[in-house]
Enzyme design. Structure first.
Site, PDB file in Angstrom:
ATOM      1  N   LYS A  43     -49.485  56.306  33.014  1.00 29.31           N
ATOM      2  CA  LYS A  43     -50.652  56.447  33.890  1.00 29.31           C
ATOM      3  C   LYS A  43     -51.621  55.298  33.626  1.00 29.31           C
ATOM      4  O   LYS A  43     -52.058  55.099  32.496  1.00 29.31           O
ATOM      5  CB  LYS A  43     -51.385  57.783  33.673  1.00 29.31           C
ATOM      6  N   HIS A 101     -57.388  54.212  30.974  1.00 29.13           N
ATOM      7  CA  HIS A 101     -58.447  54.219  31.995  1.00 29.13           C
ATOM      8  C   HIS A 101     -59.391  53.048  31.767  1.00 29.13           C
ATOM      9  O   HIS A 101     -59.924  52.886  30.675  1.00 29.13           O
ATOM     10  CB  HIS A 101     -59.243  55.528  31.941  1.00 29.13           C
ATOM     11  N   LYS A 105     -67.458  42.041  62.462  1.00 24.73           N
ATOM     12  CA  LYS A 105     -66.933  41.791  63.812  1.00 24.73           C
ATOM     13  C   LYS A 105     -66.967  40.319  64.212  1.00 24.73           C
ATOM     14  O   LYS A 105     -66.076  39.845  64.922  1.00 24.73           O
ATOM     15  CB  LYS A 105     -67.712  42.618  64.837  1.00 24.73           C
ATOM     16  N   ASP A 138     -65.135  47.413  72.284  1.00 21.42           N
ATOM     17  CA  ASP A 138     -66.506  47.950  72.246  1.00 21.42           C
ATOM     18  C   ASP A 138     -67.185  47.859  73.601  1.00 21.42           C
ATOM     19  O   ASP A 138     -67.855  48.794  74.042  1.00 21.42           O
ATOM     20  CB  ASP A 138     -67.376  47.154  71.255  1.00 21.42           C
TER      21      ASP A 138
END
Length: 530
Positions: free
Chosen positions: A168, A141, A315, A352
């Site tokens: 893992k 981890h 955007k 939009d």
């Protein structure tokens, strides 16, 4: 290994891929409650439960493990006794911990997790006593970052060298492109038939938890409910099953999603995933928390990453990132929908402006007398708050309908820039407070002011709202913002951002799929789930 995102193109065919398991962590403080959590996980449809022994208060292995692992069990058990130095809560010496894990094996636990740092020591401690039917997961981890592809490959080799049954690796995303390196490792392991759990923690790593079945991950974790997560930004098992349809995700699944920052509030995954399911499309729609749009699009460049919704603040940057832009979107200067064509080219659209303008027009028509052949916006003074992508779309749409458009923005230079583009005056938000040249004006807020969690904020005072006959708010979380509530109290017709959201989403669905949007279903989903 291959460059960042050719990975989905080299995933083996579905027949060669074992199904990714869904594991629910049991994190209760008392054994009886932990057993109840396992039963609840089984009822949800989980494949196995992780018993987090380090979470138990006053844990006594010989007393508690026989009860927790008593057969018949509702689910197979993955037993973890995580030390503090690896992100868990156990603070004692290794030997008592090893003894507890070995006892779990003897009692029939199907999986036991041990950390890479002490794996060799644990295997020596077991001295060959691991039962055949118990799989040993050796885990690493990293709570700081996601190492390079080369470092991940080296870590993989180290874990394999311990004799692990399952590898893992959990890392942390500092940006969403980090996840592509984990996908590469998953694909590499799948080709070599090495079982691997590969996940990336925190919000920017969220997609690793949903998309791991596409890339061949052995399992993914889903919490029993919000607040019971065992790692940062772990989704709930119910969301993985019901929202993301994780049981149906495979190598051929197309990936769509919403690109934004923030993006966690978005209802788009709920809406689009259910709509995809209704038409039998093998696709999943996920939230992409993106800092750098160009970097994201070039990293996830496989044709399997087939389309994106684009929201605040990307955007306008999307116009520059697309290879082709629809003329209306180019005129607006904002793209909220990106489609990746089979040749890899990105095409930008804007749904939009139609979504918002039609919602406002219908709101007016439903409550005020209008002329049937012309837009109810024609000749009206239309004040747009905000000069970003949504502001540009509203300003463009209102002007197209014959409105006289005024732009108000916190930063005057941005308001002026958009005002010059559409031929209308510009104001600061402070000036807007005292701006009422006529009665019956229309107001459209396109900023994030008032969005959850800042629900007490509003872009304009209640006093100033008295000059407006119609008020629209693009914010839809909460459904009734403070702006809309106060506007209604002043007698204005109010139009919710939900209407714009539904309509622009229908336009996006049609671009994504080439099919007509399931209108009533999508409307029902939004009204039911918000």
């Amino acid at each position: 290994m291959a460059a960042a995102m050719s990975v989905s193109a080299v995933v083996p065919p579905a027949a060669a891929v074992a199904r990714t398991l869904l594991c629910v962590p049991a994190t209760a403080r008392a054994p009886r409650e932990m057993a109840a959590e396992v039963a609840a996980a089984a009822a949800l449809g989980a494949d196995l439960a992780e018993l987090r022994l380090d979470r138990l208060a006053g844990f006594a292995p010989r007393r508690d493990l026989p009860a927790l692992l008593a057969k018949p069990r509702t689910l197979p058990a993955l037993v973890t006794y995580r030390p503090k130095w690896e992100g868990g809560e156990y603070e004692g010496d290794d030997e008592p911990r090893f003894e507890a894990l070995q006892l779990a094996m003897e009692l029939g636990a199907e999986y036991v997790d041990i950390e890479l740092k002490v794996a060799d020591k644990f295997i020596k401690f077991m001295s060959g006593k691991k039962p055949e039917n118990c799989k040993l997961i050796v885990s690493s981890h990293n709570y700081d970052n996601t190492p390079s592809a080369e470092e991940l490959a080296s870590l993989l080799a180290q874990i394999q060298a311990t004799g692990a049954d399952i590898v893992k690796i959990a890392t942390t995303a500092t940006e969403i492109v980090d996840v592509s390196r984990m996908f590469q490792i998953l694909v590499h392991c799948q080709e070599k038939q090495v079982p691997i759990i590969g996940l990336v923690m925190n919000d920017r790593g969220f997609i690793s938890r949903v998309l791991c079945p596409k890339f061949g991950g052995y399992l993914t974790f889903g919490s029993l409910e919000k607040g019971k997560e065992s790692a940062p930004s772990q989704p709930t098992a119910a969301d993985l099953i019901n929202v993301y349809n994780i049981r149906q995700i495979g190598p051929d699944t197309k990936v769509f999603g919403i690109i934004g920052n923030p993006v966690g509030h978005s209802k788009s995954p709920i809406l689009h995933n259910e709509a995809f399911r209704s038409v039998g499309l093998n696709a999943v729609y996920v939230p992409f928390l993106v800092d750098d749009l160009a970097k994201f699009l070039s990293t996830y460049s496989s044709p399997d990453f087939a389309g994106f919704s684009c929201t605040i603040p990307h955007k306008e940057a999307a116009v520059r990132c697309c290879d082709e832009v629809d003329p209306i979107a180019r005129d607006i200067g904002a793209v909220n929908t990106i489609i990746r064509k089979p040749d890899g080219k990105l095409v930008g659209y804007n749904t939009d402006y139609v979504g918002a303008i039609s919602a406002i027009e219908d709101g007016i028509r439903a409550t005020q007398p209008t002329h049937s052949t012309t837009s109810p916006l024609a000749g009206r003074l239309f004040v747009v708050i905000g000069a970003g992508g949504a502001g540009k779309a509203l300003a463009y749409g209102a002007k197209e309908k014959g409105a006289r458009v005024v732009i108000a923005n916190r930063t005057f230079a941005r308001a002026q820039e958009l005002g010059n583009l559409i031929g209308g005056p510009a104001l600061t938000l402070t000036e807007l407070e005292n701006y009422h040249p006529e009665e019956g004006m229309i107001l459209a807020n396109t900023t994030a002011i008032g969005m959850h969690p800042n629900v007490n904020e509003t872009p304009l005072s209640k006093q100033a709202l008295k000059s407006y006959a119609v008020v629209f708010d693009a914010v839809y979380t909460p459904k009734e913002t403070r702006l809309l509530k106060e506007a209604a109290e002043c007698g204005a017709t109010v139009v919710s951002g939900l209407e714009m959201f539904i309509r622009q989403a229908m336009g996006q669905f049609e671009h994504f799929t080439g099919m007509p949007a399931p209108d009533s279903l999508m409307r029902d989903i939004v009204l039911r789930k918000t």
